[in-house]
Design a protein around this motif. Structure first.
Motif, short mmCIF file in Angstrom:
data_model
loop_
_atom_site.label_atom_id
_atom_site.label_comp_id
_atom_site.label_asym_id
_atom_site.label_seq_id
_atom_site.Cartn_x
_atom_site.Cartn_y
_atom_site.Cartn_z
N UNK A 66 0.84 -1.21 0.00
CA UNK A 66 0.00 0.00 0.00
C UNK A 66 0.87 1.26 0.00
N UNK A 67 1.95 1.24 0.79
CA UNK A 67 2.85 2.39 0.84
C UNK A 67 3.57 2.59 -0.50
N UNK A 68 3.99 1.49 -1.11
CA UNK A 68 4.65 1.56 -2.42
C UNK A 68 3.68 2.11 -3.47
N UNK A 69 2.43 1.67 -3.40
CA UNK A 69 1.41 2.15 -4.35
C UNK A 69 1.17 3.65 -4.21
N UNK A 70 1.19 4.14 -2.96
CA UNK A 70 1.00 5.58 -2.72
C UNK A 70 2.12 6.39 -3.37
N UNK B 191 12.85 6.44 -2.56
CA UNK B 191 12.06 7.07 -1.49
C UNK B 191 11.54 6.02 -0.50
N UNK B 192 11.32 4.80 -0.98
CA UNK B 192 10.78 3.73 -0.12
C UNK B 192 11.84 3.17 0.83
N UNK B 193 13.09 3.52 0.60
CA UNK B 193 14.20 2.88 1.33
C UNK B 193 14.13 3.05 2.84
N UNK B 194 13.43 4.10 3.30
CA UNK B 194 13.36 4.37 4.74
C UNK B 194 14.76 4.57 5.33
N UNK B 195 15.66 5.13 4.50
CA UNK B 195 17.05 5.33 4.90
C UNK B 195 17.23 6.69 5.57
#
Length: 531
Positions: free
Chosen positions: A123-127, A160-164
């Motif tokens: 869901x987060x990736x889709x956003x 952006x999804x990396x949460x780094x």
């Protein structure tokens, strides 16, 4: 970092801090991408070391590396610990029976998945994908099925999804429309880690960045503030040093004159003190800046009539997809119209539909471009200059730059052509460079040379800032503001739209809205409509 005798930067010691967002600036060829690759560990510096955290979010440049994977999976791969845990978990789920040891490991994996937001990962990736204009119907597709520009946006979502705690983004606004650029601005402004970003979008850097690390003078100097603040501070520092040097030079000249006149006489003691004073008043060394500013000036041979273009009932579709429907517009001389909308909404299609019967324009591909209906009437004395998004369409291979340019104006002298090329930063032997080996930036600059040589009174520019550095984009911005002809402009550069456009054609939902006013008023109306 050096390549042979060429030094990009040396003895750089700097720290990029958490909570700050840094623009990495410098002209094309100054070493921005090289510096970024050193920070990621992709290449080693010639000398020195880099200390980096374990987890870094990187905008990857290889578009084909993930072709075998689903779009959603490619995004989730940005968080490597989560992706690895999900893959290992799938292996256990596929087993018919689990041992006690398997159960313990599965419990550990569930902990990793939970800590990394794995239960909402898709869901987060889709956003993220929706924000970057990758529609939901593509999320389950393989990466190999996507177009090049879409792949770049998926790779940006991956970073952006990396949460780094550190994000390194090299040209993240490439292939983004203005709406996506604005979404990315908001996302990165809310990011609490350390961001390093390379971009040729001045507005984007000013909106997002709290600091600017500028590569120039064979060094990297960090300034507080965005791009415009860096330019101001850099100019002021340079001017102070130059002013100080001028005062010192004048004082040194006076002292040397005194020494020369009295060194052999009774005032020798005073000349000795003057010599020491000369040694103390050393001029501050001024390294040469690597910034080069092109000079763009569009003129027209003769003005067009008062109404250079009339469009009535123009329609264009691709199969069942209607891109332009029954579009009507009357353009007055001197208007500067920005064409805005999502990628693929029909902006380039509009330009090609208008070019079919343009006067003073003979490029074959547009002549053969069919439309469904409507009339396009060009006015009295109109001559069109076209900048194609695809440079290969405009620049034929098999000649030198100066030969290619000469073909458009056979009466122009070699001196005139070389002078024009010099304005656009082509010096000496560059004029004999082969057209088939030009970089994107070089190709764009010789097309500007052609337009300056031809002096059309109606410019049609399709993504002219692609491949340009900030200095060249600023030069283009100023040139278009001063141009007294008519302009149709497709661009995703916020400042260019805001500072040049007097009218907006907005492509949305297969319709074209004709807004007669500047961009700021258009945005105000749009915000009011969605409030």
């Amino acid at each position: 970092m050096r390549f042979g005798a060429r030094i990009l930067f040396e003895d750089v010691t700097t720290t990029f801090q958490q909570g700050r967002r840094y623009a990495i600036t410098g002209p094309n060829g100054s070493g921005k991408s090289t510096f970024m690759k050193i920070l990621t560990g992709e290449i080693e510096p010639s000398k020195g070391s880099v200390t980096r955290p374990k987890k870094i979010g990187i905008l990857r440049q290889d578009q084909f590396a993930f072709d075998a994977y689903r779009v959603l999976d490619t995004v989730i791969m940005g968080n490597a610990p989560l992706w690895d845990a999900l893959q290992e978990r799938e292996v256990f789920y596929a087993k018919a029976e689990l041992t006690d040891e398997d159960g313990m490991r599965l419990g550990e994996l569930e902990g990793i998945v939970g800590d990394n937001g794995g239960y909402t990962a898709e869901a987060d990736a889709a956003t993220l994908l929706q924000g970057l204009d990758i529609p939901e119907e593509l999320h389950e597709r393989k990466m190999s099925e996507l177009q090049s520009g879409q792949k770049v946006r998926v790779l940006l979502a991956q970073a952006l999804f990396s949460n780094a705690s550190v994000l390194l983004l090299d040209e993240p606004t490439n292939n983004l429309d203005l709406e996506s650029v604005h979404w990315l601005q908001r996302y990165l402004t809310a990011y609490t880690g350390c961001l390093l970003v390379i971009s040729h979008d001045r507005h984007f850097l000013n909106e997002v960045c709290t600091h600017t690390a500028d590569i120039d003078y064979q060094s990297i100097i960090t300034y507080t503030g965005g791009y415009d603040e860096m330019v101001l501070a850099k100019t002021q520092i340079r001017e102070r040093v130059e002013a100080g040097n001028a005062i010192r030079e004048k004082k040194i000249a006076q002292l040397k004159e005194f020494i020369q006149r009295f060194s052999a006489g009774t005032r020798s003691a005073q000349t000795t003190s003057r010599k020491k004073e000369v040694e103390r008043l050393q001029i501050s060394a001024l390294a040469r800046s690597n910034i080069e500013r092109p000079f763009i000036k569009f003129a027209n041979e003769r003005p067009s009539g008062r109404h250079p273009l009339e469009i009535k009932g123009l329609s264009k579709s691709y199969g069942d997809l209607h891109v332009i429907r029954n579009f009507n517009a009357s353009i007055a001389r001197g208007e500067k119209i920005a064409l805005l909308g999502r990628n693929g909404a029909g902006k380039t299609t509009m330009l090609r539909s208008l070019l079919r019967n343009a006067t003073g324009y003979v490029d074959a591909p547009e002549r053969e471009f069919p439309v469904d209906g409507g009339t396009v009437t060009w006015g009295h004395e109109v001559t069109v200059g076209y900048f194609s998004q695809d440079h290969k369409e405009s620049i034929r291979p098999g000649s030198t730059i100066i030969e290619w340019l000469h073909a458009f104006e056979p009466s122009a002298s070699q001196q005139e052509l070389r002078g024009l090329l010099g304005q656009m930063l082509f010096s000496g032997d560059d004029a004999t460079k082969r057209t088939e080996v030009l970089s994107g930036g070089e190709a764009a600059r010789i097309i500007f040379c052609r337009l300056m040589l031809q002096k059309p009174n109606f410019l049609m520019l399709d993504e002219p800032t692609n491949h340009l550095d900030l200095e060249s984009i600023n030069a283009l911005n100023i040139a278009l503001q001063k141009y007294d002809g008519t302009v149709l402009l497709v661009t995703h550069d916020h400042d260019l739209v805001e500072e040049v456009a007097t009218r907006i054609w907005n492509f949305d939902n297969h319709m074209v809205e004709d807004f007669k006013g500047p961009y700021t008023e258009f945005l105000t109306q749009k915000e009011a409509a969605t409030a």
